[in-house]
Structure formats: structure tokens, C-alpha cells
Design an enzyme around this catalytic site. Structure first.
Site, short mmCIF file in Angstrom:
data_model
loop_
_atom_site.label_atom_id
_atom_site.label_comp_id
_atom_site.label_asym_id
_atom_site.label_seq_id
_atom_site.Cartn_x
_atom_site.Cartn_y
_atom_site.Cartn_z
N GLY A 84 -71.75 67.38 -82.04
CA GLY A 84 -71.22 66.50 -83.09
C GLY A 84 -69.85 65.93 -82.83
O GLY A 84 -69.11 65.64 -83.78
N ASP A 91 -83.77 53.00 -75.67
CA ASP A 91 -82.38 52.63 -75.43
C ASP A 91 -82.24 51.12 -75.14
O ASP A 91 -81.36 50.71 -74.39
CB ASP A 91 -81.79 53.44 -74.25
N ASN A 151 -77.29 53.74 -82.32
CA ASN A 151 -77.35 54.88 -81.39
C ASN A 151 -76.26 54.71 -80.34
O ASN A 151 -75.84 53.59 -80.04
CB ASN A 151 -78.72 54.92 -80.70
N MET A 175 -81.66 64.26 -81.15
CA MET A 175 -82.63 64.37 -80.05
C MET A 175 -84.07 64.28 -80.55
O MET A 175 -84.90 65.15 -80.28
CB MET A 175 -82.41 65.68 -79.28
N ARG A 176 -84.36 63.24 -81.32
CA ARG A 176 -85.73 62.99 -81.78
C ARG A 176 -86.00 61.51 -81.63
O ARG A 176 -85.13 60.69 -81.93
CB ARG A 176 -85.88 63.32 -83.28
N HIS A 233 -75.35 55.72 -76.32
CA HIS A 233 -75.98 56.18 -75.09
C HIS A 233 -74.89 56.23 -74.00
O HIS A 233 -74.12 55.29 -73.87
CB HIS A 233 -77.10 55.22 -74.69
C1 GRF Z 1 -73.42 61.92 -76.35
O1 GRF Z 1 -73.19 61.98 -74.99
C2 GRF Z 1 -74.22 60.70 -76.71
O2 GRF Z 1 -73.97 59.62 -75.87
C3 GRF Z 1 -75.62 61.17 -76.52
O3 GRF Z 1 -75.63 62.49 -76.99
C4 GRF Z 1 -74.32 63.05 -76.85
C5 GRF Z 1 -73.90 63.55 -78.20
O4 GRF Z 1 -72.67 64.22 -78.14
N1 GRF Z 1 -76.56 60.31 -77.24
P1 GRF Z 1 -71.98 64.74 -79.47
O5 GRF Z 1 -72.98 65.68 -80.16
O6 GRF Z 1 -71.67 63.55 -80.33
O7 GRF Z 1 -70.76 65.47 -79.02
#
Ligand code: GRF
Length: 198
Positions: free
Chosen positions: A11, A144, A106, A89-90, A108
Site C-alpha cells: 500500500g 495494461d 491503475n 492483484m485481481r 503499472h
Molecule cells: C506497484 O509497483 C505498482 O506499480 C504495481 O503494484 C505495486 C504496488 O505497490 N501495480 P504498493 O502496494 O502500492 O506499495
């Protein structure tokens, strides 16, 4: 603007958004934090900061569709305007994406369209690119592949490994996500593949 933050992990992007709102940089509020992972670091932070947290682990639902319906009903009940995927992660179904068309963001960790999918930083390193970075985009039905709102670049150093490159990109992610939400709050529009200021 009312935000929902969806997360599965530590997070840090959520924290960056929380801090930017606290500094008065974003005319937005976090209405709810949704996680599919009970002990995610982001859940801990959300509780400390007093946010409404909804834990919806998919294992507690009979199907993917039922799980998603539960997430959607939380968002509807919270009258959310924007859905912020911050390490969620879904994969979202077309139904979900359509319900919040051009209102799901989102982040990435690559300069899309290069290195979509998992392990983007490793893909970049193995490909040998000299510039890496991150992308905040609207979510559509492609992987993505939705319209790009903000990108930030970092140099790849000869000495980098996946951890050091990921850390350098992550610093920029935190800036990029706040910039992207600010663009949306300011009324940017999607014209074809391009996101232009309103
Ligand atoms: C990040 O690297 C983001 O780009 C990817 O998942 C990671 C999340 O990191 N989608 P966090 O939980 O915000 O620290």
C-alpha cells in the site's frame, strides 16, 4: 471526488495518495479502502488512518462473479466516483470495467506499452532498456492497455538489479499517481487512445 482504493499488498501508493490529500494537493477524499488480502500492509495503514476498510478475500465467495459483485456493491454504497487500483492483484471482468468506464485507474511499473503483465521491472532489466518508468492509465478490457494519463521515467543504471530498479521506479509511482488523480479531478477527457486536459 470520492475515491475507492483497492489493494492487495503493502500500500505505498495508497499512502502517497493519502499524504497528498492531507497536504491539500488533491481535491478528493478516500471513501473506502477495499482489500482482497486480510493481512495486507495497506489494510494496516488504512486502519491506522481511520479509513473505512472492507475486506473481501475471494476465497470466501463461491465464484469470481460473486466476489466481484460484492466489491461493486461496496463501491456503489460508498458513492464512489473513481476506483484507484493500487497493487490490486485481481483481474477485473468486463462487467466491472463497464460499470466504471474511464473511472478506474491503475498504476503499472513500466513505460507502457512496453512490458505489460507481471514482473515489469524484471522484463525491462532483461530487455536492456536504458530508460524505465511507470504509467498510470485508465483500465479497459486489455491487459495494461488502457488510455495513458501520466508516465514518469527513470534511468536504468549498469549496476541495477530488480530490487534497485523497482525502488527507483516506485518513488516515481508515488508522484505519478497523485498527478494522474489530479488530472482526472481537473476534468481530463479520453479521446480515442489519448487523454487530454479538459
Ligand atoms: C506497484 O509497483 C505498482 O506499480 C504495481 O503494484 C505495486 C504496488 O505497490 N501495480 P504498493 O502496494 O502500492 O506499495
Amino acid at each position: 471526488m470520492r475515491l475507492a482504493v483497492l489493494l492487495s499488498g503493502r500500500g505505498s501508493n495508497f499512502a502517497a495518495i493519502h499524504e497528498a490529500i492531507g497536504r491539500g494537493e488533491l481535491a478528493a477524499e478516500i471513501a473506502v479502502v477495499v482489500s482482497n488480502v486480510r493481512d495486507a500492509g495497506g489494510v494496516q495503514r488504512a486502519r491506522e488512518w481511520g479509513y473505512r476498510v472492507e475486506l473481501l478475500p475471494q476465497g470466501e465467495f463461491e465464484s469470481r462473479a460473486r466476489h466481484e459483485e460484492a466489491v461493486l456493491s461496496v463501491l456503489l454504497a460508498a458513492a464512489v466516483d473513481l476506483v484507484i487500483l493500487a497493487g490490486y492483484m485481481r483481474k477485473l471482468s468486463p462487467l466491472f470495467i463497464d460499470a466504471y468506464r474511464n473511472r478506474i485507474l491503475n498504476i503499472h511499473p513500466s513505460l507502457l506499452p512496453a512490458f505489460a503483465g507481471v514482473d515489469a521491472q524484471r522484463q525491462a532489466l532483461e530487455h536492456g532498456v536504458k530508460i524505465a518508468g511507470c504509467t498510470v492509465h485508465f483500465v479497459d478490457e486489455t491487459l495494461d492497455g488502457g488510455p495513458i494519463i501520466v508516465q514518469r521515467a527513470v534511468a536504468v543504471h549498469d549496476s541495477d538489479d530488480v530490487a534497485s530498479l523497482s525502488a527507483r521506479i516506485l518513488e516515481q509511482e508515488h508522484i505519478a499517481y497523485v498527478e494522474a488523480i489530479a488530472r482526472v479531478v481537473a476534468g481530463c477527457r479520453v479521446e480515442g487512445r489519448r487523454v487530454v486536459s479538459g
